[in-house]
Design a protein around this motif. Structure first.
Motif, PDB file in Angstrom:
ATOM      1  N   VAL A  47       0.900  -1.163  -0.104  1.00  0.00           N
ATOM      2  CA  VAL A  47      -0.108   0.014  -0.107  1.00  0.00           C
ATOM      3  C   VAL A  47       0.944   1.303   0.051  1.00  0.00           C
ATOM      4  CG1 VAL A  47      -1.477   1.422   1.289  1.00  0.00           C
ATOM      5  CG2 VAL A  47      -1.968  -1.084   1.224  1.00  0.00           C
ATOM      6  N   GLU A  48       2.026   1.238   1.038  1.00  0.00           N
ATOM      7  CA  GLU A  48       2.787   2.475   0.935  1.00  0.00           C
ATOM      8  C   GLU A  48       3.496   2.714  -0.452  1.00  0.00           C
ATOM      9  OE1 GLU A  48       6.378   4.274   3.539  1.00  0.00           O
ATOM     10  OE2 GLU A  48       5.492   2.253   4.157  1.00  0.00           O
ATOM     11  N   SER A  49       3.715   1.830  -1.265  1.00  0.00           N
ATOM     12  CA  SER A  49       4.637   1.904  -2.485  1.00  0.00           C
ATOM     13  C   SER A  49       3.719   2.229  -3.205  1.00  0.00           C
ATOM     14  CB  SER A  49       5.301   0.541  -2.694  1.00  0.00           C
ATOM     15  OG  SER A  49       5.784   0.667  -4.171  1.00  0.00           O
ATOM     16  N   LEU A  51       0.759   4.046  -3.061  1.00  0.00           N
ATOM     17  CA  LEU A  51       0.408   5.414  -2.683  1.00  0.00           C
ATOM     18  C   LEU A  51       1.397   6.386  -3.253  1.00  0.00           C
ATOM     19  CD1 LEU A  51      -1.041   5.016   0.829  1.00  0.00           C
ATOM     20  CD2 LEU A  51      -2.501   5.422  -1.251  1.00  0.00           C
ATOM     21  N   LYS A  52       2.796   5.961  -2.780  1.00  0.00           N
ATOM     22  CA  LYS A  52       3.837   6.949  -3.389  1.00  0.00           C
ATOM     23  C   LYS A  52       4.027   6.921  -4.792  1.00  0.00           C
ATOM     24  CE  LYS A  52       6.734   6.611   0.820  1.00  0.00           C
ATOM     25  NZ  LYS A  52       8.256   6.019   1.310  1.00  0.00           N
ATOM     26  N   TYR A  53       3.573   5.914  -5.429  1.00  0.00           N
ATOM     27  CA  TYR A  53       3.817   5.977  -7.105  1.00  0.00           C
ATOM     28  C   TYR A  53       2.705   6.847  -7.704  1.00  0.00           C
ATOM     29  CZ  TYR A  53       4.483   4.013 -11.485  1.00  0.00           C
ATOM     30  OH  TYR A  53       4.723   3.864 -12.885  1.00  0.00           O
ATOM     31  N   PHE A  54       1.757   7.174  -7.004  1.00  0.00           N
ATOM     32  CA  PHE A  54       0.720   8.273  -7.524  1.00  0.00           C
ATOM     33  C   PHE A  54       0.717   9.463  -6.734  1.00  0.00           C
ATOM     34  CE2 PHE A  54      -1.134   3.764  -8.814  1.00  0.00           C
ATOM     35  CZ  PHE A  54      -1.054   4.369 -10.194  1.00  0.00           C
ATOM     36  N   GLY A  55       1.766   9.997  -6.022  1.00  0.00           N
ATOM     37  CA  GLY A  55       1.815  11.083  -5.510  1.00  0.00           C
ATOM     38  C   GLY A  55       1.028  11.375  -3.985  1.00  0.00           C
ATOM     39  N   TYR A  56       0.669  10.350  -3.514  1.00  0.00           N
ATOM     40  CA  TYR A  56       0.009  10.368  -1.840  1.00  0.00           C
ATOM     41  C   TYR A  56       1.204   9.909  -0.928  1.00  0.00           C
ATOM     42  CZ  TYR A  56      -4.080  10.664  -5.022  1.00  0.00           C
ATOM     43  OH  TYR A  56      -5.185  11.288  -5.836  1.00  0.00           O
ATOM     44  N   ARG A  57       0.873   9.995   0.174  1.00  0.00           N
ATOM     45  CA  ARG A  57       1.860   9.684   1.372  1.00  0.00           C
ATOM     46  C   ARG A  57       1.251   8.751   2.174  1.00  0.00           C
ATOM     47  NH1 ARG A  57      -0.052  12.330   5.662  1.00  0.00           N
ATOM     48  NH2 ARG A  57      -1.417  14.182   5.123  1.00  0.00           N
ATOM     49  N   MET A  58       2.000   8.053   2.821  1.00  0.00           N
ATOM     50  CA  MET A  58       1.462   6.992   3.928  1.00  0.00           C
ATOM     51  C   MET A  58       1.727   7.812   5.158  1.00  0.00           C
ATOM     52  SD  MET A  58       0.520   4.031   4.361  1.00  0.00           S
ATOM     53  CE  MET A  58       0.555   2.693   5.379  1.00  0.00           C
ATOM     54  N   PRO A  59       0.588   8.190   6.047  1.00  0.00           N
ATOM     55  CA  PRO A  59       0.782   9.036   7.359  1.00  0.00           C
ATOM     56  C   PRO A  59       1.968   8.448   8.172  1.00  0.00           C
ATOM     57  CG  PRO A  59      -1.780   8.196   6.736  1.00  0.00           C
ATOM     58  CD  PRO A  59      -0.684   7.347   6.060  1.00  0.00           C
TER      59      PRO A  59
END
Length: 512
Positions: A47-49, A51-59
Protein backbone atom coordinates in the motif's frame (compact mmCIF):
# COMPACT_ATOMS: atom_id res chain seq x y z
CA UNK A 1 -10.24 10.63 11.73
CA UNK A 2 -11.95 7.24 11.33
CA UNK A 3 -12.86 5.95 7.86
CA UNK A 4 -14.82 2.84 6.97
CA UNK A 5 -14.47 0.70 3.86
CA UNK A 6 -15.98 -2.68 3.08
CA UNK A 7 -14.44 -5.88 1.79
CA UNK A 8 -15.33 -9.54 2.08
CA UNK A 9 -13.95 -12.88 3.28
CA UNK A 10 -14.81 -16.18 1.61
CA UNK A 11 -15.78 -19.12 3.81
CA UNK A 12 -16.50 -22.33 1.91
CA UNK A 13 -18.35 -21.18 -1.21
CA UNK A 14 -20.07 -18.23 0.49
CA UNK A 15 -18.80 -14.77 1.40
CA UNK A 16 -19.03 -12.72 4.60
CA UNK A 17 -18.94 -8.93 4.78
CA UNK A 18 -15.79 -7.48 6.35
CA UNK A 19 -15.65 -3.89 7.60
CA UNK A 20 -12.20 -2.26 7.42
CA UNK A 21 -11.98 0.61 9.92
CA UNK A 22 -8.98 2.95 9.61
CA UNK A 23 -8.08 5.45 12.35
CA UNK A 24 -5.27 7.97 11.86
CA UNK A 25 -4.31 9.85 15.03
CA UNK A 26 -1.43 11.01 17.20
CA UNK A 27 1.60 8.74 17.37
CA UNK A 28 3.97 6.99 14.97
CA UNK A 29 3.04 3.31 14.99
CA UNK A 30 1.18 1.11 12.49
CA UNK A 31 -1.21 -1.51 13.86
CA UNK A 32 -3.39 -4.04 12.05
CA UNK A 33 -5.85 -6.02 14.18
CA UNK A 34 -8.72 -8.43 13.56
CA UNK A 35 -6.98 -11.78 12.93
CA UNK A 36 -5.04 -10.89 9.73
CA UNK A 37 -2.70 -13.52 8.32
CA UNK A 38 0.82 -12.76 7.07
CA UNK A 39 -0.35 -11.81 3.55
CA UNK A 40 -2.78 -9.24 4.98
CA UNK A 41 -0.14 -7.79 7.32
CA UNK A 42 2.30 -7.44 4.41
CA UNK A 43 -0.18 -5.14 2.68
CA UNK A 44 1.44 -2.22 4.56
CA UNK A 45 4.48 -2.28 2.24
CA UNK A 46 2.42 -2.76 -0.94
CA UNK A 47 0.00 0.00 0.00
CA UNK A 48 2.78 2.45 0.93
CA UNK A 49 4.62 1.87 -2.36
CA UNK A 50 1.43 2.20 -4.44
CA UNK A 51 0.40 5.45 -2.69
CA UNK A 52 3.83 7.01 -3.25
CA UNK A 53 3.78 6.00 -6.93
CA UNK A 54 0.72 8.18 -7.52
CA UNK A 55 1.91 11.11 -5.39
CA UNK A 56 0.11 10.33 -2.13
CA UNK A 57 1.74 9.68 1.23
CA UNK A 58 1.57 7.09 3.93
CA UNK A 59 0.65 8.97 7.15
CA UNK A 60 3.58 9.33 9.56
CA UNK A 61 1.14 9.10 12.45
CA UNK A 62 -0.45 6.33 14.45
CA UNK A 63 -2.45 4.22 12.00
CA UNK A 64 -4.82 1.56 13.38
CA UNK A 65 -6.60 -0.75 10.94
CA UNK A 66 -9.33 -2.99 12.32
CA UNK A 67 -10.74 -5.83 10.25
CA UNK A 68 -14.17 -6.56 11.71
CA UNK A 69 -15.65 -8.91 12.80
CA UNK A 70 -12.43 -9.63 14.69
CA UNK A 71 -13.13 -13.33 15.29
CA UNK A 72 -13.00 -14.26 11.55
CA UNK A 73 -9.52 -14.93 10.17
CA UNK A 74 -8.66 -12.68 7.20
CA UNK A 75 -6.46 -14.30 4.56
CA UNK A 76 -4.80 -13.31 1.31
CA UNK A 77 -3.77 -10.11 -0.40
CA UNK A 78 -7.19 -9.03 -1.69
CA UNK A 79 -7.68 -6.34 1.00
CA UNK A 80 -4.87 -4.09 -0.35
CA UNK A 81 -7.12 -1.74 -2.33
CA UNK A 82 -9.68 -1.55 0.48
CA UNK A 83 -7.01 -0.62 3.04
CA UNK A 84 -5.33 1.92 0.72
CA UNK A 85 -8.58 3.82 0.08
CA UNK A 86 -9.43 3.73 3.79
CA UNK A 87 -6.03 5.23 4.68
CA UNK A 88 -6.44 8.01 2.10
CA UNK A 89 -9.82 9.01 3.51
CA UNK A 90 -8.81 8.70 7.18
CA UNK A 91 -5.72 10.87 6.59
CA UNK A 92 -7.94 13.42 4.74
CA UNK A 93 -5.82 13.34 1.57
CA UNK A 94 -8.99 12.79 -0.49
CA UNK A 95 -12.76 12.99 -0.03
CA UNK A 96 -14.80 9.93 -0.96
CA UNK A 97 -18.49 10.78 -0.42
CA UNK A 98 -19.67 7.37 -1.71
CA UNK A 99 -16.90 5.16 -0.32
CA UNK A 100 -19.24 3.28 2.03
CA UNK A 101 -21.64 2.42 -0.81
CA UNK A 102 -19.16 0.00 -2.41
CA UNK A 103 -17.56 -3.32 -1.56
CA UNK A 104 -13.92 -3.03 -2.61
CA UNK A 105 -11.39 -5.82 -3.26
CA UNK A 106 -8.07 -6.03 -5.08
CA UNK A 107 -4.37 -6.85 -4.71
CA UNK A 108 -1.95 -3.98 -5.34
CA UNK A 109 1.39 -4.25 -7.06
CA UNK A 110 4.18 -1.84 -6.03
CA UNK A 111 3.38 0.49 -8.96
CA UNK A 112 -0.31 0.68 -8.04
CA UNK A 113 -1.64 -1.73 -10.65
CA UNK A 114 -4.33 -4.17 -9.59
CA UNK A 115 -3.95 -7.93 -9.76
CA UNK A 116 -6.96 -10.31 -9.91
CA UNK A 117 -8.26 -12.01 -6.77
CA UNK A 118 -10.11 -15.23 -5.95
CA UNK A 119 -13.74 -15.69 -4.94
CA UNK A 120 -15.17 -12.67 -6.76
CA UNK A 121 -18.54 -14.27 -7.62
CA UNK A 122 -19.63 -15.15 -4.05
CA UNK A 123 -18.42 -11.70 -2.92
CA UNK A 124 -20.58 -10.00 -5.57
CA UNK A 125 -23.59 -12.11 -4.52
CA UNK A 126 -23.06 -11.10 -0.87
CA UNK A 127 -22.62 -7.41 -1.82
CA UNK A 128 -25.99 -7.42 -3.60
CA UNK A 129 -27.57 -9.26 -0.69
CA UNK A 130 -26.26 -6.61 1.76
CA UNK A 131 -27.71 -3.78 -0.37
CA UNK A 132 -24.50 -2.15 -1.64
CA UNK A 133 -24.60 0.08 -4.69
CA UNK A 134 -21.62 -1.53 -6.38
CA UNK A 135 -18.43 -3.54 -6.29
CA UNK A 136 -15.02 -2.03 -7.14
CA UNK A 137 -12.50 -4.70 -8.18
CA UNK A 138 -9.66 -5.47 -10.64
CA UNK A 139 -10.75 -5.20 -14.26
CA UNK A 140 -9.69 -8.80 -14.97
CA UNK A 141 -12.30 -10.02 -12.47
CA UNK A 142 -15.11 -7.75 -13.70
CA UNK A 143 -16.55 -10.20 -16.24
CA UNK A 144 -16.91 -12.87 -13.58
CA UNK A 145 -18.61 -10.49 -11.10
CA UNK A 146 -20.94 -9.06 -13.76
CA UNK A 147 -22.90 -12.33 -13.71
CA UNK A 148 -24.61 -10.79 -10.68
CA UNK A 149 -27.25 -8.27 -11.75
CA UNK A 150 -28.63 -5.27 -9.82
CA UNK A 151 -25.08 -4.39 -8.72
CA UNK A 152 -22.71 -1.87 -10.34
CA UNK A 153 -19.54 -3.77 -11.26
CA UNK A 154 -16.71 -1.22 -11.54
CA UNK A 155 -13.54 -2.72 -13.00
CA UNK A 156 -10.37 -0.66 -12.45
CA UNK A 157 -6.78 -1.25 -13.55
CA UNK A 158 -4.92 0.94 -11.04
CA UNK A 159 -5.28 2.51 -7.61
CA UNK A 160 -5.44 5.93 -9.30
CA UNK A 161 -8.48 4.89 -11.36
CA UNK A 162 -10.28 3.80 -8.20
CA UNK A 163 -9.44 7.11 -6.48
CA UNK A 164 -10.58 9.23 -9.43
CA UNK A 165 -13.81 7.23 -9.76
CA UNK A 166 -14.71 7.65 -6.08
CA UNK A 167 -13.89 11.37 -6.23
CA UNK A 168 -16.22 11.73 -9.21
CA UNK A 169 -13.44 12.84 -11.60
CA UNK A 170 -13.55 9.67 -13.72
CA UNK A 171 -16.67 8.04 -15.10
CA UNK A 172 -16.53 4.25 -15.44
CA UNK A 173 -19.50 2.46 -16.94
CA UNK A 174 -20.52 -0.59 -14.91
CA UNK A 175 -19.87 -3.88 -16.69
CA UNK A 176 -23.13 -5.59 -17.59
CA UNK A 177 -23.60 -9.22 -18.65
CA UNK A 178 -26.88 -10.73 -19.75
CA UNK A 179 -26.48 -13.87 -17.63
CA UNK A 180 -29.34 -15.81 -19.18
CA UNK A 181 -28.26 -14.97 -22.73
CA UNK A 182 -24.65 -15.95 -21.95
CA UNK A 183 -25.81 -19.17 -20.30
CA UNK A 184 -28.14 -20.35 -23.06
CA UNK A 185 -25.66 -19.45 -25.82
CA UNK A 186 -22.96 -21.60 -24.19
CA UNK A 187 -25.03 -24.69 -23.41
CA UNK A 188 -24.39 -26.54 -26.68
CA UNK A 189 -20.64 -25.89 -26.90
CA UNK A 190 -18.96 -29.26 -26.27
CA UNK A 191 -15.34 -30.03 -27.07
CA UNK A 192 -15.89 -33.77 -27.53
CA UNK A 193 -18.69 -35.73 -29.23
CA UNK A 194 -19.62 -39.42 -29.33
CA UNK A 195 -19.86 -39.03 -33.11
CA UNK A 196 -16.05 -39.35 -33.12
CA UNK A 197 -16.14 -42.84 -31.57
CA UNK A 198 -16.17 -45.77 -33.96
CA UNK A 199 -17.46 -49.09 -32.58
CA UNK A 200 -17.85 -49.63 -28.81
CA UNK A 201 -21.64 -49.58 -29.10
CA UNK A 202 -22.06 -51.56 -25.88
CA UNK A 203 -19.93 -49.04 -23.96
CA UNK A 204 -21.88 -46.12 -25.41
CA UNK A 205 -25.05 -47.81 -24.23
CA UNK A 206 -23.61 -48.17 -20.71
CA UNK A 207 -22.62 -44.49 -20.73
CA UNK A 208 -26.14 -43.52 -21.80
CA UNK A 209 -27.61 -45.52 -18.90
CA UNK A 210 -25.11 -43.97 -16.47
CA UNK A 211 -25.95 -40.45 -17.66
CA UNK A 212 -29.70 -41.07 -17.48
CA UNK A 213 -29.62 -42.39 -13.91
CA UNK A 214 -26.61 -40.52 -12.51
CA UNK A 215 -24.82 -43.84 -11.93
CA UNK A 216 -21.11 -44.21 -11.20
CA UNK A 217 -19.17 -46.32 -13.72
CA UNK A 218 -15.95 -48.32 -13.76
CA UNK A 219 -14.47 -49.43 -17.10
CA UNK A 220 -12.12 -52.43 -17.21
CA UNK A 221 -10.11 -53.07 -20.35
CA UNK A 222 -6.65 -53.29 -21.94
CA UNK A 223 -4.53 -50.25 -22.84
CA UNK A 224 -5.68 -48.42 -25.97
CA UNK A 225 -9.24 -49.76 -25.90
CA UNK A 226 -10.69 -46.23 -25.67
CA UNK A 227 -11.58 -45.90 -21.96
CA UNK A 228 -10.30 -42.32 -21.60
CA UNK A 229 -11.78 -41.23 -24.94
CA UNK A 230 -15.22 -42.50 -23.90
CA UNK A 231 -15.01 -40.92 -20.44
CA UNK A 232 -14.16 -37.48 -21.87
CA UNK A 233 -17.35 -37.56 -23.94
CA UNK A 234 -19.68 -38.35 -21.04
CA UNK A 235 -20.39 -34.65 -20.13
CA UNK A 236 -21.68 -34.11 -23.68
CA UNK A 237 -24.61 -36.50 -23.08
CA UNK A 238 -25.51 -35.37 -19.56
CA UNK A 239 -28.57 -33.12 -19.20
CA UNK A 240 -27.56 -29.44 -19.59
CA UNK A 241 -26.86 -27.48 -16.41
CA UNK A 242 -29.67 -25.40 -15.00
CA UNK A 243 -28.85 -21.74 -14.34
CA UNK A 244 -28.78 -22.43 -10.59
CA UNK A 245 -26.37 -25.36 -11.07
CA UNK A 246 -24.17 -23.19 -13.31
CA UNK A 247 -23.95 -20.50 -10.60
CA UNK A 248 -23.12 -23.11 -7.93
CA UNK A 249 -20.38 -24.59 -10.11
CA UNK A 250 -18.95 -21.18 -11.01
CA UNK A 251 -18.82 -20.17 -7.33
CA UNK A 252 -16.68 -23.20 -6.46
CA UNK A 253 -14.25 -22.56 -9.33
CA UNK A 254 -14.14 -18.86 -8.39
CA UNK A 255 -13.22 -19.65 -4.77
CA UNK A 256 -10.51 -22.05 -5.96
CA UNK A 257 -9.15 -19.50 -8.45
CA UNK A 258 -9.70 -21.86 -11.38
CA UNK A 259 -11.82 -19.62 -13.62
CA UNK A 260 -8.98 -17.85 -15.40
CA UNK A 261 -8.78 -14.25 -16.51
CA UNK A 262 -11.84 -12.56 -17.99
CA UNK A 263 -13.83 -15.78 -17.37
CA UNK A 264 -17.53 -15.72 -16.60
CA UNK A 265 -20.28 -18.29 -16.11
CA UNK A 266 -19.49 -22.02 -16.43
CA UNK A 267 -22.25 -23.35 -18.69
CA UNK A 268 -20.93 -26.89 -19.34
CA UNK A 269 -20.68 -29.64 -16.80
CA UNK A 270 -17.11 -29.80 -15.45
CA UNK A 271 -14.84 -32.74 -16.24
CA UNK A 272 -11.95 -33.22 -13.81
CA UNK A 273 -9.24 -35.83 -14.34
CA UNK A 274 -6.60 -35.73 -11.56
CA UNK A 275 -3.37 -37.72 -11.89
CA UNK A 276 -3.01 -40.86 -9.79
CA UNK A 277 -0.24 -39.21 -7.70
CA UNK A 278 -2.77 -36.78 -6.16
CA UNK A 279 -2.90 -36.51 -2.36
CA UNK A 280 -6.03 -37.09 -0.32
CA UNK A 281 -6.18 -33.37 0.65
CA UNK A 282 -5.93 -32.28 -2.99
CA UNK A 283 -8.75 -34.68 -3.92
CA UNK A 284 -11.19 -34.02 -1.08
CA UNK A 285 -10.21 -30.44 -0.21
CA UNK A 286 -8.77 -28.78 2.88
CA UNK A 287 -5.25 -27.65 3.73
CA UNK A 288 -4.03 -24.96 6.12
CA UNK A 289 -6.03 -22.41 4.17
CA UNK A 290 -9.08 -24.60 3.23
CA UNK A 291 -9.69 -24.84 -0.50
CA UNK A 292 -12.08 -26.99 -2.59
CA UNK A 293 -10.58 -30.27 -3.83
CA UNK A 294 -11.04 -32.06 -7.13
CA UNK A 295 -14.28 -33.71 -6.03
CA UNK A 296 -15.82 -30.28 -5.33
CA UNK A 297 -14.45 -28.84 -8.58
CA UNK A 298 -16.32 -31.67 -10.35
CA UNK A 299 -19.60 -30.71 -8.60
CA UNK A 300 -22.52 -31.10 -11.05
CA UNK A 301 -20.15 -32.81 -13.45
CA UNK A 302 -17.78 -35.77 -13.84
CA UNK A 303 -14.75 -36.89 -11.84
CA UNK A 304 -12.63 -39.25 -13.95
CA UNK A 305 -10.04 -41.41 -12.18
CA UNK A 306 -7.85 -43.09 -14.79
CA UNK A 307 -5.86 -46.19 -13.73
CA UNK A 308 -7.85 -46.51 -10.50
CA UNK A 309 -5.65 -49.14 -8.76
CA UNK A 310 -2.64 -46.82 -9.11
CA UNK A 311 -4.22 -44.26 -6.74
CA UNK A 312 -3.12 -44.52 -3.12
CA UNK A 313 -5.53 -46.48 -0.94
CA UNK A 314 -6.01 -43.53 1.45
CA UNK A 315 -6.91 -41.26 -1.47
CA UNK A 316 -9.63 -43.61 -2.71
CA UNK A 317 -11.07 -44.21 0.75
CA UNK A 318 -11.69 -40.49 1.43
CA UNK A 319 -14.20 -40.52 -1.43
CA UNK A 320 -16.55 -42.94 0.26
CA UNK A 321 -18.36 -40.37 2.42
CA UNK A 322 -18.68 -37.67 -0.31
CA UNK A 323 -20.11 -40.27 -2.71
CA UNK A 324 -22.89 -40.95 -0.21
CA UNK A 325 -23.52 -37.50 1.28
CA UNK A 326 -22.81 -35.40 -1.86
CA UNK A 327 -20.81 -32.87 0.16
CA UNK A 328 -17.42 -32.49 1.86
CA UNK A 329 -17.01 -31.11 5.38
CA UNK A 330 -13.60 -29.67 6.30
CA UNK A 331 -13.33 -29.27 10.07
CA UNK A 332 -10.81 -27.13 11.92
CA UNK A 333 -10.50 -26.13 15.59
CA UNK A 334 -12.44 -22.89 15.13
CA UNK A 335 -14.29 -23.36 11.87
CA UNK A 336 -16.11 -25.97 9.80
CA UNK A 337 -16.46 -25.48 6.03
CA UNK A 338 -18.83 -27.33 3.69
CA UNK A 339 -18.11 -27.77 -0.01
CA UNK A 340 -20.73 -29.32 -2.32
CA UNK A 341 -19.60 -32.52 -4.08
CA UNK A 342 -22.45 -33.89 -6.18
CA UNK A 343 -20.53 -35.59 -8.97
CA UNK A 344 -20.55 -38.69 -11.16
CA UNK A 345 -17.54 -40.94 -10.64
CA UNK A 346 -16.11 -42.51 -13.79
CA UNK A 347 -13.14 -44.79 -13.19
CA UNK A 348 -11.04 -46.87 -15.53
CA UNK A 349 -8.50 -49.61 -14.95
CA UNK A 350 -6.54 -52.34 -16.65
CA UNK A 351 -7.65 -55.89 -15.76
CA UNK A 352 -4.12 -56.75 -14.56
CA UNK A 353 -0.64 -55.16 -14.26
CA UNK A 354 0.35 -56.10 -17.81
CA UNK A 355 -3.07 -55.04 -19.09
CA UNK A 356 -3.95 -58.06 -21.20
CA UNK A 357 -5.92 -60.40 -18.94
CA UNK A 358 -8.97 -61.67 -20.91
CA UNK A 359 -7.62 -60.01 -24.08
CA UNK A 360 -8.97 -61.71 -27.25
CA UNK A 361 -5.58 -61.72 -29.01
CA UNK A 362 -2.68 -60.92 -26.65
CA UNK A 363 -1.59 -63.22 -23.85
CA UNK A 364 -1.46 -62.11 -20.20
CA UNK A 365 2.00 -62.57 -18.65
CA UNK A 366 0.96 -62.02 -15.03
CA UNK A 367 1.68 -64.86 -12.61
CA UNK A 368 -0.84 -66.79 -10.48
CA UNK A 369 -2.75 -64.62 -8.04
CA UNK A 370 -1.31 -61.38 -9.48
CA UNK A 371 -4.56 -60.43 -11.21
CA UNK A 372 -6.66 -60.86 -8.08
CA UNK A 373 -4.11 -58.95 -5.99
CA UNK A 374 -4.20 -56.09 -8.52
CA UNK A 375 -8.01 -55.93 -8.43
CA UNK A 376 -7.99 -56.00 -4.63
CA UNK A 377 -6.27 -52.60 -4.62
CA UNK A 378 -9.77 -51.19 -5.11
CA UNK A 379 -11.69 -51.80 -1.89
CA UNK A 380 -15.08 -53.48 -1.68
CA UNK A 381 -16.77 -50.45 -0.01
CA UNK A 382 -15.68 -48.23 -2.91
CA UNK A 383 -16.84 -50.75 -5.54
CA UNK A 384 -20.12 -50.93 -3.62
CA UNK A 385 -20.74 -47.30 -4.61
CA UNK A 386 -20.15 -47.97 -8.33
CA UNK A 387 -23.28 -49.16 -10.13
CA UNK A 388 -21.98 -50.18 -13.56
CA UNK A 389 -18.94 -52.38 -14.21
CA UNK A 390 -18.22 -52.31 -17.93
CA UNK A 391 -15.72 -54.50 -19.78
CA UNK A 392 -14.10 -52.60 -22.65
CA UNK A 393 -12.69 -54.68 -25.51
CA UNK A 394 -10.34 -53.40 -28.22
CA UNK A 395 -11.94 -51.93 -31.33
CA UNK A 396 -11.61 -54.17 -34.40
CA UNK A 397 -9.83 -52.84 -37.48
CA UNK A 398 -12.97 -52.97 -39.62
CA UNK A 399 -14.85 -50.79 -37.10
CA UNK A 400 -11.96 -48.32 -36.83
CA UNK A 401 -11.80 -47.77 -40.57
CA UNK A 402 -15.56 -47.74 -41.11
CA UNK A 403 -17.03 -44.66 -42.78
CA UNK A 404 -20.45 -45.30 -41.29
CA UNK A 405 -21.79 -42.31 -39.37
CA UNK A 406 -22.13 -42.94 -35.65
CA UNK A 407 -24.72 -41.46 -33.32
CA UNK A 408 -24.01 -37.94 -32.08
CA UNK A 409 -23.94 -36.83 -28.46
CA UNK A 410 -26.95 -34.61 -29.14
CA UNK A 411 -29.14 -37.59 -30.13
CA UNK A 412 -28.06 -39.57 -27.07
CA UNK A 413 -28.55 -36.53 -24.80
CA UNK A 414 -32.16 -36.17 -25.93
CA UNK A 415 -32.90 -39.72 -24.72
CA UNK A 416 -31.05 -39.06 -21.46
CA UNK A 417 -33.12 -35.92 -20.81
CA UNK A 418 -36.30 -37.87 -21.48
CA UNK A 419 -35.21 -40.52 -18.97
CA UNK A 420 -34.39 -37.85 -16.37
CA UNK A 421 -37.81 -36.24 -16.79
CA UNK A 422 -39.47 -39.47 -15.62
CA UNK A 423 -37.23 -39.45 -12.53
CA UNK A 424 -37.99 -35.81 -11.72
CA UNK A 425 -41.71 -36.67 -11.65
CA UNK A 426 -41.03 -39.78 -9.55
CA UNK A 427 -39.06 -37.91 -6.88
CA UNK A 428 -41.07 -34.67 -6.90
CA UNK A 429 -41.79 -35.06 -3.17
CA UNK A 430 -38.08 -35.60 -2.40
CA UNK A 431 -36.23 -32.48 -3.63
CA UNK A 432 -32.84 -33.84 -2.52
CA UNK A 433 -33.24 -36.85 -4.84
CA UNK A 434 -33.51 -36.25 -8.58
CA UNK A 435 -32.03 -39.38 -10.18
CA UNK A 436 -32.22 -43.13 -9.61
CA UNK A 437 -28.64 -43.46 -8.36
CA UNK A 438 -29.48 -41.28 -5.33
CA UNK A 439 -32.25 -43.56 -4.05
CA UNK A 440 -31.70 -44.92 -0.51
CA UNK A 441 -32.28 -48.65 0.11
CA UNK A 442 -35.76 -48.25 1.60
CA UNK A 443 -36.90 -46.36 -1.51
CA UNK A 444 -35.50 -49.00 -3.87
CA UNK A 445 -38.08 -51.51 -2.58
CA UNK A 446 -40.92 -49.08 -3.32
CA UNK A 447 -39.74 -47.78 -6.70
CA UNK A 448 -38.03 -50.84 -8.22
CA UNK A 449 -40.73 -53.49 -7.96
CA UNK A 450 -40.29 -56.54 -10.20
CA UNK A 451 -42.64 -59.36 -11.17
CA UNK A 452 -42.21 -63.06 -10.44
CA UNK A 453 -40.36 -63.71 -13.69
CA UNK A 454 -37.94 -60.90 -12.83
CA UNK A 455 -37.38 -62.29 -9.33
CA UNK A 456 -36.62 -65.72 -10.76
CA UNK A 457 -34.14 -64.27 -13.26
CA UNK A 458 -32.39 -62.23 -10.55
CA UNK A 459 -32.21 -65.23 -8.22
CA UNK A 460 -30.77 -67.43 -10.96
CA UNK A 461 -28.21 -64.79 -11.93
CA UNK A 462 -27.02 -64.30 -8.37
CA UNK A 463 -26.63 -68.06 -7.87
CA UNK A 464 -25.04 -69.01 -11.21
CA UNK A 465 -22.82 -65.95 -11.70
CA UNK A 466 -21.90 -65.76 -8.02
CA UNK A 467 -23.03 -62.16 -7.71
CA UNK A 468 -22.52 -60.64 -4.27
CA UNK A 469 -25.35 -59.37 -2.08
CA UNK A 470 -24.28 -55.77 -2.65
CA UNK A 471 -25.06 -56.19 -6.35
CA UNK A 472 -28.78 -56.63 -5.64
CA UNK A 473 -29.73 -52.97 -5.01
CA UNK A 474 -27.42 -51.77 -7.77
CA UNK A 475 -29.03 -54.06 -10.35
CA UNK A 476 -32.49 -52.85 -9.38
CA UNK A 477 -31.47 -49.16 -9.64
CA UNK A 478 -29.84 -49.66 -13.04
CA UNK A 479 -32.79 -51.69 -14.34
CA UNK A 480 -35.11 -48.85 -13.24
CA UNK A 481 -33.03 -46.43 -15.32
CA UNK A 482 -33.11 -48.77 -18.33
CA UNK A 483 -36.91 -48.93 -17.99
CA UNK A 484 -37.05 -45.11 -17.84
CA UNK A 485 -35.05 -44.87 -21.07
CA UNK A 486 -37.52 -47.31 -22.65
CA UNK A 487 -40.41 -45.18 -21.30
CA UNK A 488 -41.70 -48.20 -19.41
CA UNK A 489 -43.68 -47.87 -16.18
CA UNK A 490 -42.62 -51.35 -15.03
CA UNK A 491 -39.24 -53.04 -14.84
CA UNK A 492 -39.37 -55.88 -17.34
CA UNK A 493 -37.28 -59.03 -17.56
CA UNK A 494 -35.20 -57.64 -20.43
CA UNK A 495 -34.37 -54.54 -18.37
CA UNK A 496 -33.14 -56.73 -15.51
CA UNK A 497 -31.15 -58.94 -17.89
CA UNK A 498 -29.28 -55.93 -19.27
CA UNK A 499 -28.60 -54.55 -15.77
CA UNK A 500 -27.15 -57.89 -14.64
CA UNK A 501 -24.51 -57.65 -17.40
CA UNK A 502 -23.06 -54.57 -15.72
CA UNK A 503 -21.81 -56.33 -12.55
CA UNK A 504 -18.58 -57.89 -13.87
CA UNK A 505 -16.44 -57.33 -10.78
CA UNK A 506 -19.06 -58.87 -8.49
CA UNK A 507 -18.80 -62.27 -10.16
CA UNK A 508 -16.93 -64.82 -8.11
CA UNK A 509 -13.84 -65.99 -9.90
CA UNK A 510 -13.92 -63.14 -12.46
CA UNK A 511 -10.17 -62.84 -12.14
CA UNK A 512 -9.55 -66.54 -12.08
Amino acid sequence: MVAKTFGSAVSGVDAKLITIEVNVGQGTSFYMVGLPDSAVKESQQRVESALKYFGYRMPRQKVVINLAPADIRKEGSSYDLTIALGILKASEQVQFPELENYVIMGELSLDGKLRPVKGVLPIAIEARKQGFKGFILPKENATEASIVNKLDIIGVETLEEAINFLEGELEISPMVTDTRDLFFNSLEKYEFDFMDVQGQENIKRAMEIAAAGGHNVIMIGPPGAGKTMLAKRLPSILPPLTLQEALETTKIHSVAGKLGRHASLIAQRPFRSPHHTISDVALVGGGGNPQPGEISLSHNGVLFLDELPEFKRTVLEVMRQPLEERKVTISRAKVSVDYPANFMLIASMNPCPCGYYNHPEKECVCGPGIVQRYLNKVSGPLLDRIDLHVEVTPVKFDEMTSTRKTESSKAIRERVIMGREAQVKRFIDNPEIYCNAMMPSHMVKEVCKINEAGKLLLKTAMERLGLSARAYDRILKVSRTIADLAQSQDIKVEHLAEAIQYRSLDREGWAG
